[in-house]
Design a protein around this motif. Sequence first.
Motif, PDB file in Angstrom:
ATOM      1  N   ILE A   1      24.494 -18.926  27.927  1.00  0.00           N
ATOM      2  CA  ILE A   1      24.850 -17.793  27.088  1.00  0.00           C
ATOM      3  C   ILE A   1      26.185 -18.089  26.409  1.00  0.00           C
ATOM      4  O   ILE A   1      27.200 -18.304  27.068  1.00  0.00           O
ATOM      5  N   VAL A   2      26.163 -18.126  25.076  1.00  0.00           N
ATOM      6  CA  VAL A   2      27.373 -18.393  24.312  1.00  0.00           C
ATOM      7  C   VAL A   2      27.969 -17.062  23.862  1.00  0.00           C
ATOM      8  O   VAL A   2      27.309 -16.295  23.157  1.00  0.00           O
ATOM      9  N   PRO A   3      29.180 -16.727  24.293  1.00  0.00           N
ATOM     10  CA  PRO A   3      29.775 -15.450  23.894  1.00  0.00           C
ATOM     11  C   PRO A   3      29.902 -15.354  22.373  1.00  0.00           C
ATOM     12  O   PRO A   3      30.090 -16.353  21.686  1.00  0.00           O
ATOM     13  N   GLU A   4      29.772 -14.145  21.873  1.00  0.00           N
ATOM     14  CA  GLU A   4      29.921 -13.938  20.441  1.00  0.00           C
ATOM     15  C   GLU A   4      31.353 -14.227  20.024  1.00  0.00           C
ATOM     16  O   GLU A   4      32.307 -13.817  20.683  1.00  0.00           O
ATOM     17  N   ALA A   5      31.491 -14.952  18.911  1.00  0.00           N
ATOM     18  CA  ALA A   5      32.834 -15.349  18.456  1.00  0.00           C
ATOM     19  C   ALA A   5      33.603 -14.145  17.941  1.00  0.00           C
ATOM     20  O   ALA A   5      33.039 -13.209  17.370  1.00  0.00           O
ATOM     21  N   GLU A   6      34.898 -14.172  18.139  1.00  0.00           N
ATOM     22  CA  GLU A   6      35.760 -13.161  17.555  1.00  0.00           C
ATOM     23  C   GLU A   6      35.761 -13.326  16.037  1.00  0.00           C
ATOM     24  O   GLU A   6      35.640 -14.439  15.525  1.00  0.00           O
ATOM     25  N   PRO A   7      35.894 -12.238  15.284  1.00  0.00           N
ATOM     26  CA  PRO A   7      35.954 -12.358  13.823  1.00  0.00           C
ATOM     27  C   PRO A   7      37.274 -12.964  13.374  1.00  0.00           C
ATOM     28  O   PRO A   7      38.290 -12.898  14.089  1.00  0.00           O
ATOM     29  N   TRP A   8      37.255 -13.548  12.197  1.00  0.00           N
ATOM     30  CA  TRP A   8      38.470 -14.091  11.614  1.00  0.00           C
ATOM     31  C   TRP A   8      39.281 -12.963  10.960  1.00  0.00           C
ATOM     32  O   TRP A   8      38.730 -12.116  10.266  1.00  0.00           O
ATOM     33  N   ALA A   9      40.573 -12.966  11.194  1.00  0.00           N
ATOM     34  CA  ALA A   9      41.486 -12.045  10.519  1.00  0.00           C
ATOM     35  C   ALA A   9      42.245 -12.814   9.451  1.00  0.00           C
ATOM     36  O   ALA A   9      42.652 -13.963   9.664  1.00  0.00           O
ATOM     37  N   THR A  10      42.418 -12.204   8.298  1.00  0.00           N
ATOM     38  CA  THR A  10      43.141 -12.825   7.189  1.00  0.00           C
ATOM     39  C   THR A  10      44.512 -12.181   7.049  1.00  0.00           C
ATOM     40  O   THR A  10      44.634 -10.959   7.040  1.00  0.00           O
ATOM     41  N   ILE A  11      45.534 -13.020   6.949  1.00  0.00           N
ATOM     42  CA  ILE A  11      46.919 -12.552   6.883  1.00  0.00           C
ATOM     43  C   ILE A  11      47.564 -13.075   5.604  1.00  0.00           C
ATOM     44  O   ILE A  11      47.522 -14.279   5.331  1.00  0.00           O
ATOM     45  N   GLU A  12      48.152 -12.182   4.821  1.00  0.00           N
ATOM     46  CA  GLU A  12      48.908 -12.560   3.626  1.00  0.00           C
ATOM     47  C   GLU A  12      50.393 -12.350   3.929  1.00  0.00           C
ATOM     48  O   GLU A  12      50.877 -11.220   3.918  1.00  0.00           O
ATOM     49  N   PRO A  13      51.126 -13.418   4.206  1.00  0.00           N
ATOM     50  CA  PRO A  13      52.508 -13.275   4.690  1.00  0.00           C
ATOM     51  C   PRO A  13      53.524 -12.940   3.610  1.00  0.00           C
ATOM     52  O   PRO A  13      54.617 -12.457   3.924  1.00  0.00           O
ATOM     53  N   GLY A  14      53.225 -13.227   2.346  1.00  0.00           N
ATOM     54  CA  GLY A  14      54.189 -12.943   1.283  1.00  0.00           C
ATOM     55  C   GLY A  14      55.433 -13.815   1.417  1.00  0.00           C
ATOM     56  O   GLY A  14      55.361 -14.983   1.805  1.00  0.00           O
ATOM     57  N   GLY A  15      56.594 -13.243   1.116  1.00  0.00           N
ATOM     58  CA  GLY A  15      57.842 -13.999   1.204  1.00  0.00           C
ATOM     59  C   GLY A  15      57.862 -15.160   0.231  1.00  0.00           C
ATOM     60  O   GLY A  15      57.492 -15.009  -0.940  1.00  0.00           O
ATOM     61  N   ASP A  16      58.256 -16.334   0.710  1.00  0.00           N
ATOM     62  CA  ASP A  16      58.341 -17.524  -0.138  1.00  0.00           C
ATOM     63  C   ASP A  16      57.005 -18.239  -0.295  1.00  0.00           C
ATOM     64  O   ASP A  16      56.929 -19.236  -1.003  1.00  0.00           O
ATOM     65  N   THR A  17      55.965 -17.752   0.373  1.00  0.00           N
ATOM     66  CA  THR A  17      54.677 -18.437   0.310  1.00  0.00           C
ATOM     67  C   THR A  17      54.033 -18.249  -1.058  1.00  0.00           C
ATOM     68  O   THR A  17      54.226 -17.224  -1.714  1.00  0.00           O
ATOM     69  N   LEU A  18      53.269 -19.265  -1.477  1.00  0.00           N
ATOM     70  CA  LEU A  18      52.623 -19.210  -2.790  1.00  0.00           C
ATOM     71  C   LEU A  18      51.666 -20.383  -2.909  1.00  0.00           C
ATOM     72  O   LEU A  18      51.878 -21.437  -2.291  1.00  0.00           O
ATOM     73  N   CYS A  19      50.638 -20.205  -3.712  1.00  0.00           N
ATOM     74  CA  CYS A  19      49.770 -21.321  -4.059  1.00  0.00           C
ATOM     75  C   CYS A  19      50.244 -21.971  -5.359  1.00  0.00           C
ATOM     76  O   CYS A  19      51.134 -21.462  -6.034  1.00  0.00           O
ATOM     77  N   ALA A  20      49.636 -23.075  -5.707  1.00  0.00           N
ATOM     78  CA  ALA A  20      50.154 -23.950  -6.761  1.00  0.00           C
ATOM     79  C   ALA A  20      50.418 -23.251  -8.081  1.00  0.00           C
ATOM     80  O   ALA A  20      51.428 -23.508  -8.747  1.00  0.00           O
ATOM     81  N   THR A  21      49.521 -22.363  -8.493  1.00  0.00           N
ATOM     82  CA  THR A  21      49.656 -21.746  -9.809  1.00  0.00           C
ATOM     83  C   THR A  21      50.292 -20.362  -9.757  1.00  0.00           C
ATOM     84  O   THR A  21      50.370 -19.682 -10.780  1.00  0.00           O
ATOM     85  N   GLY A  22      50.734 -19.935  -8.567  1.00  0.00           N
ATOM     86  CA  GLY A  22      51.389 -18.638  -8.432  1.00  0.00           C
ATOM     87  C   GLY A  22      50.544 -17.565  -7.803  1.00  0.00           C
ATOM     88  O   GLY A  22      50.988 -16.417  -7.685  1.00  0.00           O
ATOM     89  N   THR A  23      49.322 -17.890  -7.382  1.00  0.00           N
ATOM     90  CA  THR A  23      48.480 -16.917  -6.692  1.00  0.00           C
ATOM     91  C   THR A  23      48.909 -16.809  -5.235  1.00  0.00           C
ATOM     92  O   THR A  23      49.562 -17.712  -4.698  1.00  0.00           O
ATOM     93  N   PRO A  24      48.548 -15.712  -4.554  1.00  0.00           N
ATOM     94  CA  PRO A  24      49.020 -15.505  -3.178  1.00  0.00           C
ATOM     95  C   PRO A  24      48.432 -16.503  -2.188  1.00  0.00           C
ATOM     96  O   PRO A  24      47.306 -16.987  -2.346  1.00  0.00           O
ATOM     97  N   PHE A  25      49.222 -16.779  -1.167  1.00  0.00           N
ATOM     98  CA  PHE A  25      48.774 -17.596  -0.040  1.00  0.00           C
ATOM     99  C   PHE A  25      48.321 -16.678   1.078  1.00  0.00           C
ATOM    100  O   PHE A  25      48.863 -15.586   1.273  1.00  0.00           O
ATOM    101  N   ARG A  26      47.334 -17.119   1.820  1.00  0.00           N
ATOM    102  CA  ARG A  26      46.858 -16.387   2.992  1.00  0.00           C
ATOM    103  C   ARG A  26      46.418 -17.385   4.040  1.00  0.00           C
ATOM    104  O   ARG A  26      46.095 -18.536   3.719  1.00  0.00           O
ATOM    105  N   PHE A  27      46.446 -16.968   5.300  1.00  0.00           N
ATOM    106  CA  PHE A  27      45.900 -17.819   6.359  1.00  0.00           C
ATOM    107  C   PHE A  27      45.013 -16.978   7.259  1.00  0.00           C
ATOM    108  O   PHE A  27      44.947 -15.746   7.133  1.00  0.00           O
ATOM    109  N   HIS A  28      44.286 -17.651   8.161  1.00  0.00           N
ATOM    110  CA  HIS A  28      43.256 -16.989   8.952  1.00  0.00           C
ATOM    111  C   HIS A  28      43.464 -17.250  10.439  1.00  0.00           C
ATOM    112  O   HIS A  28      43.847 -18.357  10.837  1.00  0.00           O
TER     113      HIS A  28
END
Length: 369
Positions: free
Chosen positions: A39-66
């Motif tokens: 029996i394989v336990p059901e995986a926890e869902p992924w949460a997405t976090i947008e930290p803001g601050g100095d983070t940024l993607c190449a063209t100026g769009t927001p960065f996020r991590f999971h």
Amino acid sequence: MITRISALLAAPAFLALVSGCQASPPVSPEAAAPVSVAIVPEAEPWATIEPGGDTLCATGTPFRFHVRSGDPERVMVFLNGGGACWSGDLCDLQTAPTPYTPFAEMDSNNPELLEGVFDEANPANPIAGWTQVFVPYCTGDSHLGGGDVTYTTSAGQEVTVHHRGKANVQAALDWVYANRADARRIFVTGGSAGAIASPYYAGLVADHYPQADVVHLADGAGGYRSPAIAGVLAAWGAFKGVPDWPEFAAIDQATASTEDFFRVTAARHPEMQMARFDNVDDAVQQDFLTLLGTGEPVRGLLAANNADLAGDIPTIRAFEAPGNAHTSLRFSRFYTEEAGGVTLVDWVRGLANGEAVASVSCQSDQSCD
């Protein structure tokens, strides 16, 4: 070359395979013995976090991590890959195909669409149940950039790229530090461009967690060997904002290589098990070597790099597998890669659990071809 890079960066969502059900003949009571089912336990869902601050993607769009929550004492930090750019023509989004992933929200940056170590339903997954932190890649700088750079294309157009790799990864690490303060085993890894940066961040994590066992694996970046690399690192600002470690002060930035990040971390944390995996004829690495001005076969360059690191870091381990695939941890082939009678999944399981593993290479028994 263009076709292979395009295929890598397009990173289409993986198709779900649905097996059909067929009627079965009646089973006699004598044959109907109990069957043990894992029996394989059901995986926890992924949460997405947008930290803001100095983070940024190449063209100026927001960065996020999971983040996928799991065992608070076992944590995997994964740095995603997706090409790179270091000139106006390469960084310009008008270049077709664009040789790097410029946005955090692209499918290739979505761990829900990945397999390999992200497949919680696979009972063979050595990382199932761990807390997993997935760091998307959207800065074109192998997660090493130290600030914004304005390039000029061959047509004379200016292109500004936010090489915020360090700021983005640091935001994810800050989440780990705040939410998994009691971690006891931390697996720092990354694929492709993420593999290049992974030894650097393994060193940062080990500094922060002196009580933890930190293990490192770089997946799919071992063949980069070119005099042009030092200039690329300089363009990104790779040595800007690094810790004030004497190990960094010893690096000659004019001749620096990606292997130097291994050397710095190994010198500072000799107790850490460091490792890397590569397919010996990695086609994507071969294409980027061409962009760097190097036409030599990746297989020989990989062997030379691994030999150099083994001489400088006797405890480092390498897994060299047959084929021209690029990276393994994100894909189903993670469970089938093999060299010298050793499967990659078992090798990574031992590595992640702190067991002694040996270097493995298809070049040792001429089984690469």
